[in-house]
Each structure stands twice: as structure tokens, then as C-alpha cells.
Design a protein around this motif. Structure first.
Motif, mmCIF file in Angstrom:
data_model
loop_
_atom_site.group_PDB
_atom_site.id
_atom_site.type_symbol
_atom_site.label_atom_id
_atom_site.label_comp_id
_atom_site.label_asym_id
_atom_site.label_seq_id
_atom_site.Cartn_x
_atom_site.Cartn_y
_atom_site.Cartn_z
ATOM 1 N N GLU A 81 17.653 31.201 -7.856
ATOM 2 C CA GLU A 81 19.016 30.701 -8.029
ATOM 3 C C GLU A 81 19.816 31.560 -9.005
ATOM 4 O O GLU A 81 21.003 31.816 -8.804
ATOM 5 N N MET A 82 19.172 32.015 -10.068
ATOM 6 C CA MET A 82 19.861 32.783 -11.106
ATOM 7 C C MET A 82 20.119 34.235 -10.715
ATOM 8 O O MET A 82 21.113 34.825 -11.120
ATOM 9 N N PHE A 83 19.183 34.811 -9.967
ATOM 10 C CA PHE A 83 19.255 36.220 -9.582
ATOM 11 C C PHE A 83 19.036 36.352 -8.069
ATOM 12 O O PHE A 83 18.043 36.945 -7.636
ATOM 13 N N PRO A 84 19.925 35.785 -7.242
ATOM 14 C CA PRO A 84 19.660 35.751 -5.801
ATOM 15 C C PRO A 84 19.477 37.133 -5.160
ATOM 16 O O PRO A 84 18.589 37.322 -4.334
ATOM 17 N N ALA A 85 20.304 38.100 -5.526
ATOM 18 C CA ALA A 85 20.184 39.439 -4.934
ATOM 19 C C ALA A 85 18.863 40.087 -5.342
ATOM 20 O O ALA A 85 18.177 40.693 -4.506
ATOM 21 N N LEU A 86 18.510 39.956 -6.596
ATOM 22 C CA LEU A 86 17.248 40.529 -7.082
ATOM 23 C C LEU A 86 16.060 39.825 -6.435
ATOM 24 O O LEU A 86 15.062 40.459 -6.077
ATOM 25 N N TYR A 87 16.148 38.514 -6.258
ATOM 26 C CA TYR A 87 15.072 37.758 -5.608
ATOM 27 C C TYR A 87 14.895 38.244 -4.171
ATOM 28 O O TYR A 87 13.775 38.535 -3.748
#
Length: 162
Positions: A81-87
Motif C-alpha cells: 500500500e505504501m510503495f505500490p510501484a516498488l512492490y
């Protein structure tokens, strides 16, 4: 009053096998440390960064289950949720790393190899960096100092803020 900021990061994408107990244990460590510090009259805040909503929900249930007086001082953070692109970018690599770890653990149990192949270095590094980035930004920390870790636990993040 200065506040102890403690953080643990868990990169597992599910809670199968020992991952369930290890994640719960890290949450209990946070609860215990925060409770102990507050009983001594100190201020403390604990953070558990987990991979996704599945693990986040379970951690929230554990937090309720233990009926701690410091529930407001413990925060469960959702990496996805906090880092969607990185996830999204790292998810396939995390899956592959977790699969390699599962194979290494199986071989270790069968005594075919030592257990060193089951270390999630990429996930650990990624999640610890994300936790650090979030907490440094959230608390406006300029120079993280992590000496004298409370309770002798190797926290993934530790700092005292004024």
C-alpha cells in the motif's frame, strides 16, 4: 520527552509455515519493548512493516489478541500500500527468492545442505530500506543513530527522537 522508535520489517508474502510464527514473534518483541519502556516512564513507538494486506490483517488480529495497553503505540505498515510501484516491480523477485528459500529449507531438513541457502537477503534489504525511508521521513530524522539497541534485540530500525 524523547521517544524510542523501534521497527521490524518482514518481507514474506504469505504466512505459510514458520513465517507465521516468526512474524508474530517480531510483533510480540515490539509490544514487549514498547510496554517495558513505557512502564519505565519513557516514550516509545513500534512499527512492523509487512508485505501486503494478507499479512497486515493477520498482524492486526494478533495485536488485538494480545490485548496490550500499548496498542496505540504499535503501527502495522503495509509495504504494498505504501510503495505500490516498488512492490509491483519487486514482487516477482521476492516470489523467486521465497521459492529458493523454501527449496533450501527442504533440503536442509533432509540434511542434504546446510541452512545458509534460505536467507532472504534481497527482501530483507528492500524492506529494511523502505522502513528506514518511511521512518526517517515521518520523524524528520537527519542522522539515524542505532547504538545501544533496547533489550539486546537487533531491530531493523532504532532511533531516539526528541
Amino acid at each position: 520527552m524523547a521517544t524510542h522508535i523501534l521497527g521490524m520489517a518482514k518481507s514474506n508474502l504469505d504466512l505459510k509455515g514458520a513465517k507465521n510464527q516468526k512474524t508474530e514473534l517480531d510483533l510480540l518483541r515490539l509490544i514487549y519493548a514498547v510496554e517495558r519502556m513505557m512502564k519505565r516512564g519513557e516514550s516509545a513507538k513500534g512499527y512492523l512493516l509487512v508485505a501486503n494486506e494478507l499479512v497486515c490483517k493477520r498482524a492486526g488480529l494478533w495485536l488485538e489478541k494480545y490485548e496490550t495497553d500499548v496498542i496505540d503505540q504499535i503501527e502495522i505498515l503495509n509495504f504494498e500500500e505504501m510503495f505500490p510501484a516498488l512492490y509491483d516491480k519487486s514482487k516477482q523477485g521476492l516470489i523467486e527468492e521465497k521459492n529458493r528459500n523454501a527449496i533450501a529449507n527442504t533440503l536442509h531438513v533432509d540434511k542434504k545442505v546446510n541452512g545458509d541457502g534460505a536467507i532472504a537477503k534481497k527482501g530483507k534489504k528492500l524492506f529494511e530500506a523502505a522502513l528506514r525511508e518511511y521512518l526517517v521521513d515521518h520523524y524528520q530524522i537527519e542522522n539515524v543513530k542505532s547504538e545501544n539497541m533496547p533489550l539486546g534485540i537487533n531491530w531493523d530500525f532504532y532511533h531516539i527522537v526528541d
